[in-house]
Design an enzyme around this catalytic site. Structure first.
Site, mmCIF file in Angstrom:
data_model
loop_
_atom_site.group_PDB
_atom_site.id
_atom_site.type_symbol
_atom_site.label_atom_id
_atom_site.label_comp_id
_atom_site.label_asym_id
_atom_site.label_seq_id
_atom_site.Cartn_x
_atom_site.Cartn_y
_atom_site.Cartn_z
ATOM 1 N N TYR A 145 1.218 0.683 14.655
ATOM 2 C CA TYR A 145 0.173 0.394 13.687
ATOM 3 C C TYR A 145 0.518 0.978 12.324
ATOM 4 O O TYR A 145 0.799 2.146 12.191
ATOM 5 C CB TYR A 145 -1.158 0.997 14.143
ATOM 6 C CG TYR A 145 -2.195 0.989 13.046
ATOM 7 C CD1 TYR A 145 -2.704 -0.221 12.590
ATOM 8 C CD2 TYR A 145 -2.631 2.163 12.461
ATOM 9 C CE1 TYR A 145 -3.637 -0.247 11.572
ATOM 10 C CE2 TYR A 145 -3.567 2.151 11.449
ATOM 11 C CZ TYR A 145 -4.065 0.937 11.003
ATOM 12 O OH TYR A 145 -4.977 0.922 10.003
ATOM 13 N N ASP A 155 0.879 -1.175 0.000
ATOM 14 C CA ASP A 155 0.000 0.000 0.000
ATOM 15 C C ASP A 155 0.911 1.217 0.000
ATOM 16 O O ASP A 155 1.605 1.487 0.975
ATOM 17 C CB ASP A 155 -0.875 -0.036 1.267
ATOM 18 C CG ASP A 155 -1.803 1.174 1.369
ATOM 19 O OD1 ASP A 155 -1.607 2.160 0.639
ATOM 20 O OD2 ASP A 155 -2.729 1.114 2.209
ATOM 21 N N LYS A 171 -3.465 -3.191 8.403
ATOM 22 C CA LYS A 171 -3.531 -4.646 8.273
ATOM 23 C C LYS A 171 -2.768 -5.058 7.031
ATOM 24 O O LYS A 171 -2.725 -4.327 6.055
ATOM 25 C CB LYS A 171 -4.985 -5.092 8.112
ATOM 26 C CG LYS A 171 -5.741 -5.213 9.421
ATOM 27 C CD LYS A 171 -5.978 -6.672 9.797
ATOM 28 C CE LYS A 171 -6.859 -6.804 11.019
ATOM 29 N NZ LYS A 171 -6.120 -6.586 12.264
ATOM 30 N N ASP A 172 -2.171 -6.240 7.069
ATOM 31 C CA ASP A 172 -1.392 -6.668 5.931
ATOM 32 C C ASP A 172 -2.274 -7.345 4.899
ATOM 33 O O ASP A 172 -2.434 -8.550 4.891
ATOM 34 C CB ASP A 172 -0.274 -7.595 6.384
ATOM 35 C CG ASP A 172 0.709 -7.795 5.257
ATOM 36 O OD1 ASP A 172 0.758 -6.925 4.374
ATOM 37 O OD2 ASP A 172 1.402 -8.812 5.245
HETATM 38 P P1 13P Z 1 -6.711 8.444 10.306
HETATM 39 O O1 13P Z 1 -7.862 9.119 9.611
HETATM 40 O O2 13P Z 1 -6.369 9.074 11.603
HETATM 41 O O3 13P Z 1 -5.541 8.194 9.427
HETATM 42 O O4 13P Z 1 -7.146 6.957 10.702
HETATM 43 C C1 13P Z 1 -8.213 6.361 10.166
HETATM 44 C C2 13P Z 1 -7.887 5.606 8.972
HETATM 45 O O5 13P Z 1 -7.366 6.092 8.013
HETATM 46 C C3 13P Z 1 -8.314 4.237 8.933
HETATM 47 O O6 13P Z 1 -9.414 4.177 8.100
HETATM 48 P P1 13P Z 2 -5.663 -0.433 4.509
HETATM 49 O O1 13P Z 2 -5.023 -1.457 5.395
HETATM 50 O O2 13P Z 2 -6.233 -1.038 3.257
HETATM 51 O O3 13P Z 2 -4.735 0.697 4.230
HETATM 52 O O4 13P Z 2 -6.932 0.133 5.257
HETATM 53 C C1 13P Z 2 -6.747 0.804 6.444
HETATM 54 C C2 13P Z 2 -7.992 1.166 7.151
HETATM 55 O O5 13P Z 2 -7.914 1.432 8.312
HETATM 56 C C3 13P Z 2 -9.269 1.210 6.436
HETATM 57 O O6 13P Z 2 -10.287 1.718 7.251
HETATM 58 MG MG MG Z 3 -5.236 -2.029 1.762
HETATM 59 MG MG MG Z 4 -4.335 2.128 3.018
#
Ligand code: 13P
Ligand code: 13P
Ligand code: MG
Ligand code: MG
EC number: 3.1.3.11
Length: 379
Positions: free
Chosen positions: A227, A13, A230-231
């Site tokens: 954090y 990502d 997720k992978d």
């Molecule tokens: P932030 O908006 O603080 O990056 O965290 C929420 C997020 O992006 C996960 O969806």
């Molecule tokens: P990704 O792991 O795909 O970047 O998504 C992060 C997230 O928090 C989505 O809400």
């Molecule tokens: Mg992703």
């Molecule tokens: Mg992402």
């Protein structure tokens, strides 16, 4: 017989467009251009699911090859520059270190690689998922390679009837263990039913000893002590001639199973199979998605992809996933929609706890809380 080929799928990502939903076309073009210049590859494809870029590459250098990993790392660095210029969300999210150390494993990107002798005909499927974790493959891999109700070949194909060997990783202890199926099916299930910790890394045919499937297992949220998302995992499955037929490998996704991930990596949701043109999660940053790209290999050339989940045969699965998603969303911040405390990627619990510390009082009968002195001395 055919020559030995390595298929490497390396993903990361590099920045979401918009939010965490998709990949900007300029990142895909950048990756294409960079891979096209490489002399190392026989062939390649650049794809994406949600905000994750997949580099699908064939070559002759085996798994864990530093030059191939370096190539992927450099592609991601180039893409990061574009992502920064466009101020994409979480630009460079999966590149945990600025210095490349010879292998991208443990540095952020996810890797699934296998080396094999290309058969007379070599059909393969590259699965890629967004908004979930590597354990999401446990259920479908089990169905493909161990469940006769899914894979009739296990019953009626003499080349499959002996079963398969499963290699499972314990992602917490960093250990691996093997199971021989079908004899050890119940033992295997004790572990892989807990996909947040035990993860099917690879599957081998017991008839030929050949590798049949491999997944990416890096669990990013346990790495680097912070954090980083997720992978979102990938998985390669070889098909036909003693391995699951293409349709047997796709069949588990007709009934969407529940996976961890979705919004903020902290929820349970259905894994929705989608075509490549529907691979951009929206609702509550989801539901989690999976695409399936089919290829025939020809001397290492990637003939494809065939976009399997774009087919109408998976319309019903999408509808089911939407119904499950609707129901789970109605639970809001309550488990089991929201993950248990220990599995969430981030939480306000410590801060809220600190704020309310002095308002917590012990509960219970007074005599249990403060044992009388004479009782203590009585024994
Ligand atoms: P932030 O908006 O603080 O990056 O965290 C929420 C997020 O992006 C996960 O969806
Ligand atoms: P990704 O792991 O795909 O970047 O998504 C992060 C997230 O928090 C989505 O809400
Ligand atoms: Mg992703
Ligand atoms: Mg992402």
């Amino acid at each position: 017989m055919g020559e030995r080929i390595t298929l490497s799928v390396i993903k990361a990502d590099i920045g979401g467009y918009v939010g965490h939903s998709s990949v900007h076309p300029r990142l895909l073009e950048t990756a294409e251009r960079y891979l096209a210049e490489s002399k190392l590859l026989i062939d390649y494809r650049v794809a994406h699911v949600g905000d994750d870029i997949d580099l699908i590459m064939t070559h002759k250098y085996g798994v864990d090859c530093p030059e191939i990993h370096h190539l992927a790392w450099n592609v991601f660095l180039q893409c990061t520059e574009v992502a920064r210029e466009l101020k994409l969300y979480g630009a460079g999210q999966d590149l945990l270190s600025d210095a490349f150390s010879g292998n991208v494993k443990g540095m952020g990107p996810g890797v699934a690689e296998m080396e094999f002798e290309e058969r007379k005909s070599e059909p393969i499927i590259v699965f890629a998922a967004d908004k979930t974790e590597p354990g999401a493959w446990n259920f479908p891999l089990y169905k493909m390679f161990a469940d006769p109700f899914n894979t009739i070949g296990l019953v009626i194909d003499p080349k499959m009837h002996q079963g398969f060997r499963f290699e499972v990783y314990d992602l917490v202890k960093n250990e691996r263990v093997e199971f021989s199926l079908p004899e050890e099916l119940y033992d295997l299930l004790v572990f892989i039913g807990a996909p947040g910790r035990y993860c099917i890394k690879s599957v081998y045919s017991k008839t030929t000893g050949e590798i049949a499937a491999v997944s990416s297992t890096q669990r990013l949220n346990l790495m680097a002590g912070r954090y980083v998302g997720k992978d979102d995992p990938v998985c390669i499955v070889r098909c036909q001639s003693g391995l699951p037929a293409v349709g047997e490998a796709l069949e588990p996704f007709a009934n969407p199973h529940l996976v961890a991930g979705w919004m903020r990596g902290s929820h349970i949701g259905p894994l929705m199979p989608v075509g490549l043109d529907q691979a951009a999660p929206t609702r509550f940053d989801g539901p989690p998605r999976v695409v399936a790209m089919g290829f025939q290999l020809a001397g290492g050339r990637l003939v494809g992809p065939q976009d399997f989940f774009g087919d109408v045969a998976f319309d019903k699965a999408r509808q089911t996933a939407n119904e499950i998603a609707n129901y789970l969303r109605s639970l809001g911040p309550f488990e089991p929609h929201r993950l248990p405390l220990e599995d969430m990627e981030y939480t306000t619990m410590p801060e809220v706890m600190a704020k309310l510390k002095n308002r917590f009082v012990k509960v219970g009968r007074q005599e249990d809380l403060e044992p009388a002195t004479e009782e203590l001395g009585a024994k």
